[in-house]
Design an enzyme around this catalytic site. Structure first.
Site, PDB file in Angstrom:
ATOM      1  N   TYR A   1     -15.926   7.178  27.018  1.00 30.52           N
ATOM      2  CA  TYR A   1     -15.107   8.378  26.753  1.00 30.52           C
ATOM      3  C   TYR A   1     -15.917   9.380  25.915  1.00 30.52           C
ATOM      4  CZ  TYR A   1     -11.487  10.790  23.864  1.00 30.52           C
ATOM      5  OH  TYR A   1     -10.735  11.691  23.169  1.00 30.52           O
TER       6      TYR A   1
ATOM      7  N   ASP B   1     -10.324  -0.720  22.131  1.00 30.90           N
ATOM      8  CA  ASP B   1      -9.447   0.441  22.276  1.00 30.90           C
ATOM      9  C   ASP B   1      -8.601   0.193  23.525  1.00 30.90           C
ATOM     10  OD1 ASP B   1      -8.324   2.901  22.979  1.00 30.90           O
ATOM     11  OD2 ASP B   1     -10.012   4.063  22.209  1.00 30.90           O
TER      12      ASP B   1
ATOM     13  N   ILE C   1      -5.857   1.817  24.566  1.00 31.56           N
ATOM     14  CA  ILE C   1      -4.970   2.974  24.732  1.00 31.56           C
ATOM     15  C   ILE C   1      -4.390   3.068  26.158  1.00 31.56           C
ATOM     16  CG2 ILE C   1      -6.916   4.545  25.224  1.00 31.56           C
ATOM     17  CD1 ILE C   1      -5.442   6.748  23.713  1.00 31.56           C
TER      18      ILE C   1
ATOM     19  N   LYS D   1      -1.230   7.931  26.221  1.00 27.15           N
ATOM     20  CA  LYS D   1      -1.450   7.717  27.664  1.00 27.15           C
ATOM     21  C   LYS D   1      -0.279   6.974  28.301  1.00 27.15           C
ATOM     22  CE  LYS D   1      -5.478   9.366  26.672  1.00 27.15           C
ATOM     23  NZ  LYS D   1      -5.899  10.724  27.013  1.00 27.15           N
TER      24      LYS D   1
HETATM   25  C1  PLP Z   1     -10.498   5.693  25.250  1.00 25.26           C
HETATM   26  C2  PLP Z   1      -9.783   6.739  24.438  1.00 25.26           C
HETATM   27  N1  PLP Z   1      -9.631   6.554  23.121  1.00 25.26           N
HETATM   28  C3  PLP Z   1      -9.020   7.462  22.359  1.00 25.26           C
HETATM   29  C4  PLP Z   1      -8.521   8.628  22.906  1.00 25.26           C
HETATM   30  C5  PLP Z   1      -7.825   9.617  22.008  1.00 25.26           C
HETATM   31  O1  PLP Z   1      -6.431   9.490  22.154  1.00 25.26           O
HETATM   32  P1  PLP Z   1      -5.346  10.141  21.187  1.00 25.26           P
HETATM   33  O2  PLP Z   1      -4.740  11.291  21.932  1.00 25.26           O
HETATM   34  O3  PLP Z   1      -4.316   9.076  20.956  1.00 25.26           O
HETATM   35  O4  PLP Z   1      -6.010  10.554  19.952  1.00 25.26           O
HETATM   36  C6  PLP Z   1      -8.649   8.863  24.277  1.00 25.26           C
HETATM   37  C7  PLP Z   1      -8.146  10.104  24.872  1.00 25.26           C
HETATM   38  O5  PLP Z   1      -8.436  10.473  25.976  1.00 25.26           O
HETATM   39  C8  PLP Z   1      -9.298   7.886  25.062  1.00 25.26           C
HETATM   40  O6  PLP Z   1      -9.450   8.045  26.372  1.00 25.26           O
END
Ligand code: PLP
Length: 469
Positions: free
Chosen positions: A145, A230, A232, A272
């Site tokens: 990312y 992570d 997410i 997400k």
């Molecule tokens: C792998 C990953 N980590 C963290 C984030 C950041 O997310 P947040 O909106 O919760 O700060 C993203 C956002 O695209 C992401 O893809």
């Protein structure tokens, strides 16, 4: 310039990356079905807009939650004053239960081990602060990312050392690749403090296998380092194999009460899975009390507002709602993913087989003029400026092979996705036409330009006349 700090002006933020430049170009000329039908379609933003109707109908059925009320009585004053950085207990309980539900209730989470943060962005940075000194390193598998350069490095001074993954094995992590990254860090005199992975992966859209997860646990045990997972995108896994959290692996291996147990930390967010990046709700989950205590102190810099916590504690406590939301959202993601893959196929483009996320990892290597990152940028510029699709080049995700692109599919309507695929197909066809024209001794540049102008105009014109999308 001299009036600003070195940190504020240095470029480790990564703002010059094509990932962010693409967004800027989109902002200048955003596609709109009615107002700007020839504008740029945003396919570089991992947003989940597919299940807003489910959230909206829950809000309509539960007006108290969003109206600062409890049992019909206003709790405005209570929420206005609440600023405890430990967070609302009811919200933390609802959040950990939601996290368990997403993991098929195979693992449970304890509210005393969770720290609320303003999104995963803040969670990742906070963990860097807690686990590493400036100049120490974390190993990250590529592609990763693009925001990590900003989130992990910029303010903390922590370094990222890439674990080079390749298409040869579908970009899976191998022991050799980790070992090479470790050696590279040592060569650069960087002390390695840990490995950070994204599971499911952004940008690959794939879940990590048990083999990979076990390998990671072995490595951090052997090297005495941390692991940040992570997760997410954990609620976006729409096809098998299902999602396996690192916590499940630790439990299977009976790692509770071992030192490794304390060195694994999970990052989560509702940006997400629930599609709420604007609400800024994230979390760190750690088995190490000291990490929890340090991160809680730091969370003052990025708390989640009390009215957001109040609203979401009501929403996430509604088990009937969460159950339905999780399964319906996955169904919609799966359908949308299928639409993108088949649209790409029609244009003669394939992508990495994936089962999660809000994007596909698309293989356009055959469209490059040469096997270089210069050629990748050249192709990317054509796609942004001529085809008018903002996608993210693999180089912005630190991919080591030119020609891969991340294409998002959940932040637009189905009609917009269809139009984007029509544009892409016409573009690929125009390249083929150009190759034919080459044999007639025509300049490649001129013929590409001519055919591009023709099809960009034709698509937008046809759309307006027929209303077909
Ligand atoms: C792998 C990953 N980590 C963290 C984030 C950041 O997310 P947040 O909106 O919760 O700060 C993203 C956002 O695209 C992401 O893809």
């Amino acid at each position: 310039m001299g009036l600003l700090s070195g940190k504020a002006t240095c470029n480790t933020h990564g703002q010059d990356s094509s990932y962010f430049l693409g967004w800027q170009e989109y902002e200048k000329n955003p596609y709109d079905e009615v107002q700007n039908p020839t504008g740029i379609i945003q396919m570089g933003l991992a947003e989940n807009q597919l299940s807003f109707d489910l959230l909206e109908s829950w809000l309509a059925r539960n007006p108290d939650a969003a109206g600062f009320k409890r049992d019909g009585q206003s709790i405005f004053r209570e929420l206005a004053l609440f600023q405890d950085y430990h967070g609302l207990p009811a919200f933390k309980k609802a959040l950990v239960e939601f996290m368990s539900e997403i993991r098929g209730n195979k693992v449970t989470f304890d509210t005393s081990k969770i720290v609320l943060t303003a999104g995963a962005t803040s969670a990742n940075e906070t963990l860097m602060f807690c686990l590493a000194e400036p100049g120490e390193a974390f190993l990250l598998p590529t592609p990763y990312y693009p925001g990590f350069d900003r989130d992990l490095k910029w303010r903390t001074g922590v370094e990222i050392v890439p674990i080079q993954c390749t298409s040869l094995n579908g970009f899976q992590i191998t022991e050799t690749a980790i070992e090479e990254a470790y050696q590279l860090a040592q060569k650069r005199h960087l002390k390695v403090k840990g490995v950070l992975v994204t599971n499911p992966s952004n940008p690959l859209g794939t879940t990590m296998s048990r083999n990979e997860l076990n390998l990671l646990v072995n490595i951090i045990t052997e090297k005495n380092i941390h692991l940040i997972s992570d997760e997410i995108y954990s609620g976006t896994v729409f096809s098998s194999p299902g999602f396996v959290s690192i916590m499940e692996i630790l439990k299977d291996r009976n790692c509770e009460n071992t030192q490794v147990w304390n060195r694994v930390h999970i990052v989560y967010s509702l940006s997400k899975d629930l599609g709420l990046p604007g609400f800024r709700v994230g979390a760190i989950y750690s088995n190490d009390d000291m990490v929890v205590a340090a991160a809680t102190k730091m969370s003052s810099f990025g708390l989640v507002s009390s009215q957001t916590q109040y609203l979401l504690s009501a929403l996430l406590s509604d088990k009937k709602f969460t159950q339905n939301y999780i399964s319906e959202n996955k169904k919609r993601l799966k359908q949308r993913h299928r639409k993108l893959v088949s649209g790409l196929e029609k244009a003669g483009i394939s992508c990495l087989k994936s089962n999660a996320g809000l994007f596909c990892w698309v293989d356009m290597r055959h469209l490059l003029r040469s096997n270089t990152f210069e050629a990748e940028m050249e192709l990317w510029k054509k796609i942004v400026y001529d085809v008018k699709l903002n996608i993210s080049p693999g180089s912005s995700c630190h991919c080591t092979e030119p020609g891969w692109f991340r294409v998002c599919f959940a932040n637009m309507s189905e009609d917009t996705l269809k139009l984007s695929m029509q544009r892409l197909k016409a573009f690929v066809d125009s390249i083929t036409t150009t190759l034919h024209n080459q044999s007639n001794h025509q300049s490649i540049k001129n013929s590409r330009r001519r055919s591009l102008t023709k099809w960009v105009f034709r698509l937008s014109f046809d759309d307006r006349v027929t209303g077909e999308r």
